[in-house]
Motif scaffolding. Structure first.
Motif, mmCIF file in Angstrom:
data_model
loop_
_atom_site.group_PDB
_atom_site.id
_atom_site.type_symbol
_atom_site.label_atom_id
_atom_site.label_comp_id
_atom_site.label_asym_id
_atom_site.label_seq_id
_atom_site.Cartn_x
_atom_site.Cartn_y
_atom_site.Cartn_z
ATOM 1 N N VAL A 166 -97.994 45.022 27.407
ATOM 2 C CA VAL A 166 -97.377 45.871 26.369
ATOM 3 C C VAL A 166 -98.388 46.916 25.940
ATOM 4 C CG1 VAL A 166 -95.756 44.129 25.506
ATOM 5 C CG2 VAL A 166 -98.084 44.233 24.592
ATOM 6 N N TYR A 167 -97.862 47.969 25.367
ATOM 7 C CA TYR A 167 -98.733 49.066 24.946
ATOM 8 C C TYR A 167 -98.461 49.376 23.474
ATOM 9 C CZ TYR A 167 -100.744 53.710 24.430
ATOM 10 O OH TYR A 167 -101.477 54.797 24.004
ATOM 11 N N ASP A 168 -99.534 49.663 22.733
ATOM 12 C CA ASP A 168 -99.386 50.077 21.331
ATOM 13 C C ASP A 168 -100.557 50.969 20.949
ATOM 14 O OD1 ASP A 168 -98.191 50.341 18.909
ATOM 15 O OD2 ASP A 168 -98.860 48.416 18.089
ATOM 16 N N SER A 169 -100.320 51.750 19.909
ATOM 17 C CA SER A 169 -101.359 52.648 19.406
ATOM 18 C C SER A 169 -101.117 52.835 17.911
ATOM 19 C CB SER A 169 -101.283 53.997 20.135
ATOM 20 O OG SER A 169 -100.089 54.674 19.792
ATOM 21 N N ALA A 170 -101.763 53.818 17.374
ATOM 22 C CA ALA A 170 -101.587 54.092 15.937
ATOM 23 C C ALA A 170 -100.148 54.486 15.605
ATOM 24 C CB ALA A 170 -102.549 55.190 15.508
ATOM 25 N N GLU A 171 -99.350 54.841 16.623
ATOM 26 C CA GLU A 171 -97.951 55.224 16.405
ATOM 27 C C GLU A 171 -97.002 54.027 16.402
ATOM 28 O OE1 GLU A 171 -97.002 58.142 19.297
ATOM 29 O OE2 GLU A 171 -98.414 59.616 18.515
ATOM 30 N N ASP A 172 -97.517 52.808 16.553
ATOM 31 C CA ASP A 172 -96.734 51.570 16.437
ATOM 32 C C ASP A 172 -95.545 51.545 17.402
ATOM 33 O OD1 ASP A 172 -98.399 50.619 14.380
ATOM 34 O OD2 ASP A 172 -97.245 51.753 12.878
ATOM 35 N N PHE A 173 -95.815 51.696 18.688
ATOM 36 C CA PHE A 173 -94.765 51.601 19.695
ATOM 37 C C PHE A 173 -94.260 50.172 19.868
ATOM 38 C CE2 PHE A 173 -97.159 55.409 21.120
ATOM 39 C CZ PHE A 173 -96.120 56.319 21.051
ATOM 40 N N THR A 230 -101.230 33.709 32.318
ATOM 41 C CA THR A 230 -100.375 32.733 31.621
ATOM 42 C C THR A 230 -99.616 33.434 30.487
ATOM 43 O OG1 THR A 230 -102.165 32.153 30.102
ATOM 44 C CG2 THR A 230 -101.971 30.845 32.142
ATOM 45 N N ASP A 231 -98.621 32.714 29.991
ATOM 46 C CA ASP A 231 -97.907 33.231 28.808
ATOM 47 C C ASP A 231 -98.853 33.220 27.606
ATOM 48 O OD1 ASP A 231 -95.787 33.246 30.521
ATOM 49 O OD2 ASP A 231 -94.696 31.607 29.545
ATOM 50 N N ILE A 232 -98.764 34.269 26.796
ATOM 51 C CA ILE A 232 -99.583 34.307 25.567
ATOM 52 C C ILE A 232 -98.698 34.641 24.366
ATOM 53 C CG2 ILE A 232 -101.642 35.023 26.864
ATOM 54 C CD1 ILE A 232 -101.183 37.821 25.537
ATOM 55 N N THR A 233 -99.090 34.168 23.205
ATOM 56 C CA THR A 233 -98.421 34.537 21.943
ATOM 57 C C THR A 233 -98.995 35.858 21.467
ATOM 58 O OG1 THR A 233 -98.056 32.223 21.346
ATOM 59 C CG2 THR A 233 -97.970 33.859 19.573
ATOM 60 N N LEU A 234 -98.109 36.818 21.235
ATOM 61 C CA LEU A 234 -98.567 38.122 20.744
ATOM 62 C C LEU A 234 -98.975 37.999 19.287
ATOM 63 C CD1 LEU A 234 -95.926 40.529 22.355
ATOM 64 C CD2 LEU A 234 -98.335 40.242 23.009
ATOM 65 N N VAL A 269 -90.058 40.179 27.428
ATOM 66 C CA VAL A 269 -90.675 39.560 26.251
ATOM 67 C C VAL A 269 -89.707 38.492 25.746
ATOM 68 C CG1 VAL A 269 -89.726 41.228 24.597
ATOM 69 C CG2 VAL A 269 -91.805 39.966 24.024
ATOM 70 N N HIS A 270 -90.288 37.371 25.202
ATOM 71 C CA HIS A 270 -89.477 36.234 24.736
ATOM 72 C C HIS A 270 -89.690 35.997 23.232
ATOM 73 C CE1 HIS A 270 -90.098 34.653 29.110
ATOM 74 N NE2 HIS A 270 -89.195 35.632 29.054
ATOM 75 N N LEU A 271 -88.585 35.589 22.570
ATOM 76 C CA LEU A 271 -88.670 35.172 21.158
ATOM 77 C C LEU A 271 -88.462 33.665 21.104
ATOM 78 C CD1 LEU A 271 -88.848 36.160 18.140
ATOM 79 C CD2 LEU A 271 -86.353 36.013 18.119
ATOM 80 N N LEU A 273 -93.373 35.794 19.060
ATOM 81 C CA LEU A 273 -93.096 36.515 20.300
ATOM 82 C C LEU A 273 -94.104 36.084 21.377
ATOM 83 C CD1 LEU A 273 -92.323 40.170 19.151
ATOM 84 C CD2 LEU A 273 -90.715 38.536 20.142
ATOM 85 N N VAL A 274 -93.566 35.885 22.609
ATOM 86 C CA VAL A 274 -94.413 35.459 23.747
ATOM 87 C C VAL A 274 -94.335 36.523 24.839
ATOM 88 C CG1 VAL A 274 -94.691 33.743 25.589
ATOM 89 C CG2 VAL A 274 -94.176 33.001 23.230
ATOM 90 N N LEU A 275 -95.508 36.911 25.327
ATOM 91 C CA LEU A 275 -95.611 37.822 26.473
ATOM 92 C C LEU A 275 -95.793 36.964 27.734
ATOM 93 C CD1 LEU A 275 -95.825 40.830 27.367
ATOM 94 C CD2 LEU A 275 -98.313 40.557 27.188
ATOM 95 N N PRO A 276 -94.802 36.993 28.650
ATOM 96 C CA PRO A 276 -94.907 36.144 29.855
ATOM 97 C C PRO A 276 -96.075 36.583 30.749
ATOM 98 C CG PRO A 276 -92.653 36.893 29.510
ATOM 99 C CD PRO A 276 -93.514 37.691 28.586
#
Length: 286
Positions: free
Chosen positions: A268-275, A172-176, A221-223, A260-263
């Protein structure tokens, strides 16, 4: 002795004659030889003089003429002295008048310079008053801007998603929910709910970047503004580690939320480098 008495009488006669000439009486031309002889004869009878030579008469006449000449020269000298004094006074008076005119001219020039100086001082004072008035206005404007700036809420945030790597995909869609708070002025973003809440009515700027490490997938990604999707960002690539970025300005009312909503099916990917990041701030109140 008789000669001496006669000579003394003659001198007295000459002195009297000179005195009469100076006082406006008889002049040298009015005294005749007969009158002198009478006077001498009177002296003669008084002093019992019995004999006077003709040379004495000539000497007496010469002395009388000399006395008259000296008297005339004295009067002429006095007249010349008076004329000289008058000429000197005239020259001195003319010189004083010239100096007076020069002084008056200098005084007029000083008056003109003083008037010009007063005008310049007055003009300077007027300009100074204008500058003071403008400075007062500027100071008031600065104070008003300071007051407005102090009253304006401080709204700005910059967030990173996570240090845990990949999130999703989900069914399902989730709020990031961006858990890494870099800045959050005004505490306007909640890491717990993932919502930005507008503290005042105004214009707001938002931007985001997301990274997906999968191959041959659609990244999206949706706003959202409240419950309305206002921005849909996506791309498709056969390569891994592709990012999606976008930004916009929204007019929000106090209490409005942005997130922001992830459909479903996306990750999405992130790490300590804030991608993956989410940013926003208040442009100006409305």
């Amino acid at each position: 002795m008789r000669r001496a008495a006669a000579f003394l009488a003659l001198l007295l006669c000459l002195y009297w004659t000179g005195a009469q000439g100076e006082s406006g009486g008889l002049t040298g031309n009015d005294i005749t030889q007969t009158e002198i002889q009478s006077e001498i004869l009177g002296v003669k009878s008084t002093s019992d003089q019995t004999n006077i030579t003709p040379d004495i008469w000539a000497e007496l006449k010469e002395l009388r003429d000399m006395a008259i000449e000296h008297s005339v020269e004295l009067r002429n000298s006095k007249s010349k002295i008076e004329k000289l004094e008058q000429e000197k006074l005239k020259i001195e008076s003319a010189d004083m008048m010239a100096r007076l005119k020069i002084s008056e001219h200098v005084m007029e020039e000083l008056k003109m310079e003083n008037t010009d100086l007063l005008d310049r001082v007055t003009s300077f004072e007027d300009k100074n008053k204008v500058l003071e008035a403008r400075m007062t206005v500027s100071e008031n404007e600065v104070e008003e801007l300071k007051r407005q700036n102090a009253d304006q809420p401080k709204v700005a945030f910059s967030l990173g998603l996570t240090d845990s790597g990949t999130i999703g995909p989900f069914n399902t869609d989730i709020t990031l929910k961006f858990s890494k708070v870099i800045t959050n002025f005004g505490q306007v973003y909640s890491p717990t709910t993932g919502l930005f809440t507008a503290p005042v009515r105004g214009a707001y700027y938002f931007s985001f970047t997301t990274l997906d490490g999968r191959n041959n997938v659609r990244r999206e990604v949706h706003l959202y503004h409240n419950d309305k999707r206002v921005l849909n960002s996506h791309n498709y690539s056969a390569h891994s580690s592709e990012s999606v970025s976008n930004s916009l300005v929204l007019q929000l009312e106090k209490g409005d939320v942005v997130y922001l909503v992830l459909p479903a099916g996306q990750s999405v990917y992130d790490s300590a480098e804030d991608f993956t990041s989410f940013n926003g701030f208040l442009l100006f109140p409305l």
